[in-house]
Write a protein that holds these residues in place. Structure first.
Motif, PDB file in Angstrom:
ATOM      1  N   VAL A 174       3.662  -6.855 -10.002  1.00 56.51           N
ATOM      2  CA  VAL A 174       3.471  -5.617  -9.233  1.00 56.51           C
ATOM      3  C   VAL A 174       3.745  -5.804  -7.741  1.00 56.51           C
ATOM      4  CG1 VAL A 174       1.830  -4.693 -10.904  1.00 56.51           C
ATOM      5  CG2 VAL A 174       0.984  -5.974  -8.916  1.00 56.51           C
TER       6      VAL A 174
ATOM      7  N   ASN B 144       0.823  -1.208   0.000  1.00 50.07           N
ATOM      8  CA  ASN B 144       0.000   0.000   0.000  1.00 50.07           C
ATOM      9  C   ASN B 144       0.857   1.257   0.000  1.00 50.07           C
ATOM     10  OD1 ASN B 144      -2.205  -1.626   0.059  1.00 50.07           O
ATOM     11  ND2 ASN B 144      -3.111  -0.783   1.912  1.00 50.07           N
TER      12      ASN B 144
ATOM     13  N   TYR C 291       3.556   6.161  -5.550  1.00 46.84           N
ATOM     14  CA  TYR C 291       3.236   6.375  -6.971  1.00 46.84           C
ATOM     15  C   TYR C 291       2.194   7.474  -7.117  1.00 46.84           C
ATOM     16  CZ  TYR C 291       1.371   5.416 -11.654  1.00 46.84           C
ATOM     17  OH  TYR C 291       0.935   5.530 -12.955  1.00 46.84           O
TER      18      TYR C 291
ATOM     19  N   TYR D 253      -0.075   0.798 -14.113  1.00 47.64           N
ATOM     20  CA  TYR D 253       0.706  -0.312 -14.666  1.00 47.64           C
ATOM     21  C   TYR D 253       0.029  -0.885 -15.914  1.00 47.64           C
ATOM     22  CZ  TYR D 253       3.654  -4.438 -14.908  1.00 47.64           C
ATOM     23  OH  TYR D 253       4.534  -5.407 -15.346  1.00 47.64           O
TER      24      TYR D 253
ATOM     25  N   TYR E 180      -9.430  -5.483  -7.518  1.00 46.82           N
ATOM     26  CA  TYR E 180      -9.200  -4.149  -8.071  1.00 46.82           C
ATOM     27  C   TYR E 180      -9.462  -4.100  -9.575  1.00 46.82           C
ATOM     28  CZ  TYR E 180      -7.419  -2.119  -3.758  1.00 46.82           C
ATOM     29  OH  TYR E 180      -7.322  -1.618  -2.477  1.00 46.82           O
TER      30      TYR E 180
ATOM     31  N   HIS F  59      -5.261   4.801  -3.797  1.00 43.80           N
ATOM     32  CA  HIS F  59      -3.940   4.844  -4.421  1.00 43.80           C
ATOM     33  C   HIS F  59      -3.495   3.473  -4.924  1.00 43.80           C
ATOM     34  CE1 HIS F  59      -3.393   4.612   0.027  1.00 43.80           C
ATOM     35  NE2 HIS F  59      -2.585   3.629  -0.284  1.00 43.80           N
ATOM     36  N   VAL F  60      -4.004   2.376  -4.335  1.00 44.13           N
ATOM     37  CA  VAL F  60      -3.690   1.046  -4.863  1.00 44.13           C
ATOM     38  C   VAL F  60      -4.301   0.883  -6.254  1.00 44.13           C
ATOM     39  CG1 VAL F  60      -3.976  -1.445  -4.557  1.00 44.13           C
ATOM     40  CG2 VAL F  60      -3.466   0.003  -2.582  1.00 44.13           C
TER      41      VAL F  60
ATOM     42  N   LYS G 200       3.879   1.562  -1.206  1.00 42.39           N
ATOM     43  CA  LYS G 200       4.480   1.703  -2.532  1.00 42.39           C
ATOM     44  C   LYS G 200       3.483   2.366  -3.492  1.00 42.39           C
ATOM     45  CE  LYS G 200       5.215  -1.962  -5.170  1.00 42.39           C
ATOM     46  NZ  LYS G 200       5.873  -3.172  -5.760  1.00 42.39           N
ATOM     47  N   CYS G 201       2.238   1.947  -3.401  1.00 39.39           N
ATOM     48  CA  CYS G 201       1.192   2.542  -4.242  1.00 39.39           C
ATOM     49  C   CYS G 201       0.976   4.012  -3.876  1.00 39.39           C
ATOM     50  CB  CYS G 201      -0.105   1.770  -4.094  1.00 39.39           C
ATOM     51  SG  CYS G 201      -0.005   0.059  -4.658  1.00 39.39           S
TER      52      CYS G 201
ATOM     53  N   TYR H 190      -2.238   2.828  -8.785  1.00 33.34           N
ATOM     54  CA  TYR H 190      -0.988   2.142  -9.126  1.00 33.34           C
ATOM     55  C   TYR H 190      -1.244   1.023 -10.139  1.00 33.34           C
ATOM     56  CZ  TYR H 190       3.450  -0.344  -8.368  1.00 33.34           C
ATOM     57  OH  TYR H 190       4.665  -0.956  -8.536  1.00 33.34           O
ATOM     58  N   LEU H 191      -2.258   0.203  -9.889  1.00 35.16           N
ATOM     59  CA  LEU H 191      -2.564  -0.904 -10.795  1.00 35.16           C
ATOM     60  C   LEU H 191      -3.061  -0.393 -12.138  1.00 35.16           C
ATOM     61  CD1 LEU H 191      -4.264  -3.376  -8.294  1.00 35.16           C
ATOM     62  CD2 LEU H 191      -1.914  -3.418  -9.146  1.00 35.16           C
TER      63      LEU H 191
ATOM     64  N   CYS I  75       1.863  -7.942  -5.341  1.00 38.93           N
ATOM     65  CA  CYS I  75       0.721  -8.073  -4.429  1.00 38.93           C
ATOM     66  C   CYS I  75       0.100  -9.450  -4.592  1.00 38.93           C
ATOM     67  CB  CYS I  75      -0.318  -6.969  -4.679  1.00 38.93           C
ATOM     68  SG  CYS I  75      -1.151  -7.094  -6.271  1.00 38.93           S
TER      69      CYS I  75
END
Length: 250
Positions: free
Chosen positions: A213, A37, A43, A191, A223, A183-184, A39-40, A187-188, A215
């Protein structure tokens, strides 16, 4: 924060979108974060840093773009992510951001090149200029927006879109304002966006995507479903060697 507030805060109608460097995913995977989380969060925070700086939004009601308010977009627990955003924190040490008090109040084109009008320069020209923020106010300069290659000027994502991906600010608002994404989800989505730029249709299993990624498959499943529900991505299922894969597009 609701959608209407974010649209006003980010001045959506008048601002330009920003590109994100594709190498950010690899670079973030090498950094030390306390969780996926976080890391996201890094980003999403970097995206917002780029957007605010590129559009010189600090030149308006400056205090509303304080670091505290920016972090509130993503989390109510500022202390938990301070190791990422503080002076010489994770993003500063990654050479993605630089903490500075010399922020842009305007931007313009000079000989076809984007330039920024910085507050310290403006103060020299206008000594009586009133400062509408606290004395300790500082911003994050997005270094990758300025330079990316061998420290050469004008090679950053503000100047070259090579090896970048774009997230429209309206997509950003939709995602971070959604209770199931945040924010997760951003991030996805970023990507997938990057991979769909490289391939017209990006084929991958949930297991493969999860490993890429960093997770769980369960996270990917939930997600991706939500991103599809909001019309942000599309997918088509295919079965190959008894494994279910998906073709993604945005």
């Amino acid at each position: 924060m609701d959608k209407a507030y974010l649209e006003s805060w980010l001045n959506v109608g008048e601002c330009v979108n920003v590109q994100m460097p594709n190498e950010i995913f690899e670079d973030l995977s090498k950094a030390e974060f306390k969780s996926f989380n976080h890391k996201c969060f890094a980003y999403a925070y970097y995206y917002l840093t780029c957007y605010l700086y590129r559009n010189a939004l600090y030149g308006g009601k400056t205090d509303q773009y304080s670091q505290q308010n920016i972090i509130k977009v993503f989390t109510s627990n500022k202390s938990s992510v301070s190791y990422i955003t503080r002076f010489e924190g994770v993003l500063d040490n990654m050479n993605y951001t630089k903490t500075t008090t010399d922020y842009p109040v305007t931007y313009y084109m000079y000989d076809g090149i984007l330039e920024f009008g910085l507050i310290k320069e403006l103060r020299k020209k206008m000594p009586d200029l009133e400062i509408n923020h606290s004395p300790r106010f500082c911003v994050k300069e997005p270094i990758k927006g300025m330079t990316r290659f061998d420290g050469e000027d004008y090679t950053g994502t503000f100047y070259s879109f090579q090896n970048t991906h774009k997230i429209d600010v309206n997509q950003f608002i939709t995602i971070v304002n959604d209770g199931k994404l945040g924010h997760v989800g951003l991030y996805l989505f970023g990507y997938i966006n990057m991979m769909c730029d490289k391939f017209s249709k990006y084929r991958v299993t949930n297991e493969e995507l999860a490993k890429m990624v960093g997770c769980s498959e369960r996270t990917i499943q939930s997600y991706m479903v939500r991103l599809e529900e909001l019309g942000l991505i599309k997918s088509t299922k295919v079965t190959l060697n008894c494994k279910t894969q998906k073709f993604y597009s945005v």
